[in-house]
Structure formats: structure tokens, C-alpha cells
Design a protein around this motif. Sequence first.
Motif, PDB file in Angstrom:
ATOM      1  N   GLU A 130       8.844   3.655   6.684  1.00  0.00           N
ATOM      2  CA  GLU A 130       8.897   4.673   5.635  1.00  0.00           C
ATOM      3  C   GLU A 130      10.320   5.094   5.263  1.00  0.00           C
ATOM      4  OE1 GLU A 130       7.502   9.152   4.372  1.00  0.00           O
ATOM      5  OE2 GLU A 130       7.028   8.437   6.376  1.00  0.00           O
ATOM      6  N   SER A 131      11.170   5.289   6.225  1.00  0.00           N
ATOM      7  CA  SER A 131      12.466   5.912   5.970  1.00  0.00           C
ATOM      8  C   SER A 131      13.543   4.956   5.484  1.00  0.00           C
ATOM      9  CB  SER A 131      12.957   6.620   7.241  1.00  0.00           C
ATOM     10  OG  SER A 131      12.054   7.639   7.619  1.00  0.00           O
ATOM     11  N   ILE A 132      13.277   3.653   5.404  1.00  0.00           N
ATOM     12  CA  ILE A 132      14.337   2.756   4.943  1.00  0.00           C
ATOM     13  C   ILE A 132      14.666   3.069   3.490  1.00  0.00           C
ATOM     14  CG2 ILE A 132      13.572   0.972   6.553  1.00  0.00           C
ATOM     15  CD1 ILE A 132      12.587  -0.646   4.118  1.00  0.00           C
ATOM     16  N   ASP A 133      15.902   2.790   3.083  1.00  0.00           N
ATOM     17  CA  ASP A 133      16.296   3.086   1.701  1.00  0.00           C
ATOM     18  C   ASP A 133      16.091   1.858   0.815  1.00  0.00           C
ATOM     19  OD1 ASP A 133      18.442   1.374   2.218  1.00  0.00           O
ATOM     20  OD2 ASP A 133      19.884   3.024   2.488  1.00  0.00           O
ATOM     21  N   SER A 158      -2.197  -4.283   1.215  1.00  0.00           N
ATOM     22  CA  SER A 158      -0.754  -4.455   1.337  1.00  0.00           C
ATOM     23  C   SER A 158      -0.008  -3.154   1.091  1.00  0.00           C
ATOM     24  CB  SER A 158      -0.263  -5.512   0.341  1.00  0.00           C
ATOM     25  OG  SER A 158       1.151  -5.547   0.311  1.00  0.00           O
ATOM     26  N   ASN A 159       0.604  -2.620   2.143  1.00  0.00           N
ATOM     27  CA  ASN A 159       1.487  -1.470   1.999  1.00  0.00           C
ATOM     28  C   ASN A 159       2.767  -1.848   1.262  1.00  0.00           C
ATOM     29  OD1 ASN A 159       0.202   0.811   3.630  1.00  0.00           O
ATOM     30  ND2 ASN A 159       0.108  -0.903   5.054  1.00  0.00           N
ATOM     31  N   THR A 160       3.269  -3.057   1.519  1.00  0.00           N
ATOM     32  CA  THR A 160       4.467  -3.504   0.830  1.00  0.00           C
ATOM     33  C   THR A 160       4.259  -3.473  -0.686  1.00  0.00           C
ATOM     34  OG1 THR A 160       5.035  -4.929   2.700  1.00  0.00           O
ATOM     35  CG2 THR A 160       6.109  -5.394   0.601  1.00  0.00           C
ATOM     36  N   GLY A 161       3.065  -3.832  -1.116  1.00  0.00           N
ATOM     37  CA  GLY A 161       2.759  -3.777  -2.541  1.00  0.00           C
ATOM     38  C   GLY A 161       2.891  -2.378  -3.101  1.00  0.00           C
ATOM     39  N   TYR A 162       2.438  -1.372  -2.350  1.00  0.00           N
ATOM     40  CA  TYR A 162       2.540   0.009  -2.837  1.00  0.00           C
ATOM     41  C   TYR A 162       3.967   0.541  -2.735  1.00  0.00           C
ATOM     42  CZ  TYR A 162      -2.033   1.137  -4.532  1.00  0.00           C
ATOM     43  OH  TYR A 162      -3.159   1.197  -5.330  1.00  0.00           O
ATOM     44  N   ALA A 163       4.749   0.027  -1.778  1.00  0.00           N
ATOM     45  CA  ALA A 163       6.168   0.377  -1.749  1.00  0.00           C
ATOM     46  C   ALA A 163       6.859  -0.146  -3.004  1.00  0.00           C
ATOM     47  CB  ALA A 163       6.816  -0.189  -0.492  1.00  0.00           C
ATOM     48  N   PHE A 227       9.398   3.458   1.627  1.00  0.00           N
ATOM     49  CA  PHE A 227       7.984   3.204   1.893  1.00  0.00           C
ATOM     50  C   PHE A 227       7.126   4.480   1.834  1.00  0.00           C
ATOM     51  CE2 PHE A 227       9.135  -1.007   2.624  1.00  0.00           C
ATOM     52  CZ  PHE A 227       8.016  -1.788   2.896  1.00  0.00           C
ATOM     53  N   SER A 228       7.681   5.584   1.358  1.00  0.00           N
ATOM     54  CA  SER A 228       6.862   6.793   1.194  1.00  0.00           C
ATOM     55  C   SER A 228       5.671   6.587   0.265  1.00  0.00           C
ATOM     56  CB  SER A 228       7.735   7.948   0.695  1.00  0.00           C
ATOM     57  OG  SER A 228       8.609   8.397   1.702  1.00  0.00           O
ATOM     58  N   PRO A 229       5.746   5.729  -0.761  1.00  0.00           N
ATOM     59  CA  PRO A 229       4.585   5.531  -1.636  1.00  0.00           C
ATOM     60  C   PRO A 229       3.343   5.021  -0.925  1.00  0.00           C
ATOM     61  CG  PRO A 229       6.565   4.670  -2.677  1.00  0.00           C
ATOM     62  CD  PRO A 229       6.927   4.998  -1.265  1.00  0.00           C
ATOM     63  N   ILE A 230       3.510   4.459   0.282  1.00  0.00           N
ATOM     64  CA  ILE A 230       2.344   3.924   0.993  1.00  0.00           C
ATOM     65  C   ILE A 230       1.610   5.013   1.770  1.00  0.00           C
ATOM     66  CG2 ILE A 230       3.697   1.816   1.298  1.00  0.00           C
ATOM     67  CD1 ILE A 230       3.510   2.337   4.374  1.00  0.00           C
ATOM     68  N   GLY A 231       2.290   6.125   2.104  1.00  0.00           N
ATOM     69  CA  GLY A 231       1.617   7.120   2.941  1.00  0.00           C
ATOM     70  C   GLY A 231       2.471   8.291   3.350  1.00  0.00           C
ATOM     71  N   GLY A 232       3.456   8.669   2.549  1.00  0.00           N
ATOM     72  CA  GLY A 232       4.425   9.667   2.987  1.00  0.00           C
ATOM     73  C   GLY A 232       4.035  11.117   2.841  1.00  0.00           C
ATOM     74  N   LEU A 233       2.911  11.425   2.219  1.00  0.00           N
ATOM     75  CA  LEU A 233       2.584  12.823   1.939  1.00  0.00           C
ATOM     76  C   LEU A 233       2.059  13.581   3.158  1.00  0.00           C
ATOM     77  CD1 LEU A 233       0.918  12.667  -1.595  1.00  0.00           C
ATOM     78  CD2 LEU A 233       3.076  13.791  -0.996  1.00  0.00           C
ATOM     79  N   PHE A 234       2.427  14.862   3.214  1.00  0.00           N
ATOM     80  CA  PHE A 234       1.809  15.870   4.075  1.00  0.00           C
ATOM     81  C   PHE A 234       0.880  16.687   3.176  1.00  0.00           C
ATOM     82  CE2 PHE A 234       5.771  14.771   6.005  1.00  0.00           C
ATOM     83  CZ  PHE A 234       5.740  15.105   7.351  1.00  0.00           C
ATOM     84  N   SER A 235      -0.244  17.130   3.716  1.00  0.00           N
ATOM     85  CA  SER A 235      -1.130  17.958   2.894  1.00  0.00           C
ATOM     86  C   SER A 235      -2.071  18.769   3.779  1.00  0.00           C
ATOM     87  CB  SER A 235      -1.929  17.088   1.913  1.00  0.00           C
ATOM     88  OG  SER A 235      -2.576  17.877   0.933  1.00  0.00           O
ATOM     89  N   THR A 236      -2.969  19.485   3.130  1.00  0.00           N
ATOM     90  CA  THR A 236      -3.959  20.321   3.803  1.00  0.00           C
ATOM     91  C   THR A 236      -5.354  19.937   3.339  1.00  0.00           C
ATOM     92  OG1 THR A 236      -3.947  22.000   2.060  1.00  0.00           O
ATOM     93  CG2 THR A 236      -2.315  22.246   3.843  1.00  0.00           C
ATOM     94  N   VAL A 237      -6.344  20.352   4.085  1.00  0.00           N
ATOM     95  CA  VAL A 237      -7.726  20.140   3.655  1.00  0.00           C
ATOM     96  C   VAL A 237      -7.951  20.763   2.282  1.00  0.00           C
ATOM     97  CG1 VAL A 237     -10.100  20.899   4.101  1.00  0.00           C
ATOM     98  CG2 VAL A 237      -8.770  19.824   5.929  1.00  0.00           C
TER      99      VAL A 237
END
Length: 504
Positions: A130-133, A158-163, A227-237
Amino acid sequence: MTPSTEVLAEVDALFAARIADGVAPSSVWGVFDRHGLVATGGHGDRGDGRAPDADTVYRIASCTKSVTAATLLTLVADGRVALDDPITRSVPAFAEVDLPSPDSPVPTLRMLLTMSGGLPTDDPWADRQESIDDDAFDAVLRAGLLFDSVPGTRFAYSNTGYALLGRAIAHAAGAPYTRAVSDRVLRPLGLTDTVFSAAEARGFVVTGQRDDDGAWTPQPMTGPGAFSPIGGLFSTVRDLARWARFLASASTTAPEDGPVSPADRRAMQQAMRIVPPAVVPTATRPTAYGFGLFVEQDDRAGEIVSHSGGYPGFSAHVRWSTEHGLGVVAFENATQAKVSAPAERALDLLLGEALDARATATSATATDTSTTATATSATAAAPGLRRTTAATHTARQAVTTLLRAWADPAVDDDTAADLGAAVCTPNVPLDRPWVARRRAVVEGARAVGADLAAAPVDELSAVPSHLRWWVPGSAGRLRVEIRLAPLAAGRVQTLTVTPEHAEQ
């Protein structure tokens, strides 16, 4: 329909058992309908001695992908990018990737959205990137990629695809991916507890944990990157339920206003690419992938839309019925916890209750065509689809009258044929003569002791122009099924009547 307290108690027990079984340190869930959260519950210790609640912050991992897809669609709507653009227009470094064959197309944004870019499944590796630039990501691309298929030919998650899609968003928006997502989707919807870093969160942020032979080991929080586009969000219910309701509302006659058009939201929830059974061996329904969302087809409930999220230390899941608007959100803070399992069971319980209640209402009002139509999916359909549903129920009444006449010995075969021709299209007697059809109906009804004047005991509709219902009998029941031709007159093109004997 509001879920009963009994069913909600069953749902809560599913997640309480997760803590009792040591699956995760904490578990939180929420049930929502078209109007908002109906109920929530939390179990275990979120890290401060308290149980989590609807405002406790977790990483939602790959549930982020629907937000990535939605953000891209807003840019497509603005004419800044096209779904069939090759990824090389946004990410020049991809031009140095050797494709799997001389005639392979460069993956397009549409291919990457639907997980058909040809790239291998990559969860274990990608979750740690996730943190790579962008420069580091470009170096990965220039070093070359492997392919499992020719781009555009088959599904592979593919996560790479979403990155890569995140890079396309930044290029089209002229702003970093995280800012584009916040400015174009999250903030306009008031999702203020959905953020890309723990430092931005307003509520209590749960720490992810890994089970190391019975001891929980805290996992480091990765920060925003390529790589945040693959799953970087924090959220709540609360926030994720709000997002799911916004998406689900696109299937109603009154879609919510917002930054993503109803048409684009509906597109997100369409089965674009079939997911092979080997990919989801535990799936109980046919499954496909849309734009950032999985789409399952249930025989009774219709489409169920979902996405799971798994990150080091976290598990997340959201799912809902497009027809009923009922949904479930669930989070846990443990690696590979697979909170999707109790979430799926929870929605099955909720939909089972809703469908049983609807079947009861339909049976009780079977002689009232307008009321019966309201008891089906018509209330959530577009006006033209409601007309189709109404026509199908009108045809059901006509078929019921026809079958009663066919069972009357005083009605001769010529009259029976004329009655059939008034209800059905000409292909029906060509496919099977009226006399043979009438004889089969009478014999079938006699075999199960069915009273053709009785009200149906159940009803099922796969699509607005289809209807199946059952007539009760003393030794079983009679199944009647019709499909309408695509004619505005509402004529029946398929009529089948099948006796179903009671189990001995």
C-alpha cells in the motif's frame, strides 16, 4: 419490512460466537434498510476495554474498491477519461510491460474494473504494497508483470489492476487519488468517518491483530500510497452502511441524489464478468464481478451485491439485496478472520424472513391483482418494469380462469381452445396442442387433488415477465408457470402446469 427482534437476536448471536470462539478480539455488525441502520451490535474488546459500536473505526480493506470504481465513473461522466482507454494513457510505464501474446490488447480501464486485465490474483503480495509511491510502482511495471490470461478474456481478482485504476483517477482528476476520492465521492455524501489514514479518523481506531499461536500480535498501520486504491480506506459501520444504501437506492424508483449517477451505480452492480466456481469454492450462488463489487444471483431474492475486505489485521464485509434494500456490514480486527461468513448468514436470515412474509402477503391477497403486484418487486422497479409486473399478474388471473374452465366437463374442446387463444400467443398450441394441454392439466390436478378454484399458496418471479405459483391439493400441489411474450398486450408465450406430489 422491518426485521423482527427474533431475527436480529440471531444475527447478534452469530457475531457474539466469533468472540467466544476466539476468531478475533472484536466484532461489530450493522443491519440496514433503505432508510438507514436498523440495528447494530458489537462484541469483544476494541482495544480500550469497550465493545465496538457503529462509530468505531476499522480498516475496510478491499471494500475500498467500490469507492475507487465510483470515483472513476464520475470522471468518465465528466468526459475526462473513457472506460475503453488503455491503461497506458494514464500510466506510461505500463507500455514497457510485455503482454502475454503478440495480439494481446493493452488492458483497458473497463478490463481492470471487472478484474479481467489478465493479471494474476495477488492478495498476499499486494496487501503489503500500500505505502509504495508512484515511482516505486513504475519500477515494478518496468521490471515486467506476469499474466494468467490474455487481457479481456477471463476473471482473476487483481489488486494490481485496481492500483493502476488509482493512477488513472489521479491522471484524469489532476489531483492525487486520495484527494479525488474524498472530493468527488466521500465528502459530497457526508462520509466524514471514511478516511485514508488513522490520523484523519474522528472515532476510536481499532488496531489490527494477528493470531500467533494463541497470542494476538498488533499489526502496523500502513499509510496512503500507490496501492491505496485496492483497500486503503478506514471506515465505520455507520458510514459503510450509508455508502451501500446510496448504491442500492439506484435500483429503486427514487434513487438518492449524489455524486455518482443512478445509471452508473446500477452499472457497478451488474454482472460484468463471471467468477468461476473454483475461485469461490464456498459460494452457494452463481457469482460475477461488476465494477468494484461482486454480484450473486439468488433464486428467491434476486441479485445480492457484496464485497469483502482482508488486510493484515482486519476483515470486513458488506452485502445487500438490490430488490429488498436489506443489507449487512461487519468488521473484525484479525488477519484472515473472514467475517464474510457470519455476514452472509446474517443476510440470509434477514432475507428469509422478508421473503416468507412477502409470500404470506401474496397468498392472502391472491385475488386482488393490484395488491398482489405491490407485494412483489414492482415497488422497487422502474415504471416500465412495474407495467410488466402488472401485466404478468393480470395474465395470472386470466390463466387461473382458463384452467378452471378447462377442468369443467361442460366446456367442449373447441371452446377450451378459443379460451386458450384469448390468453396465449399462437405459438402455444403449436408447441403443444390445446387438447393435449387441457388433458394434462385435468390429469395433473386430479393426481394431486388440486382445487383449481383455490388461491395460490406461494408465488415466485425471476423477472417481471415471469411468474410461478402453486395451487394446493390434498396429495401435493400444482405448479403453474407463465412467461409473457414481449408484446404490450401481455400475452402468455409459455404455459406449464406440473403436478408436485407430496412426500410420502
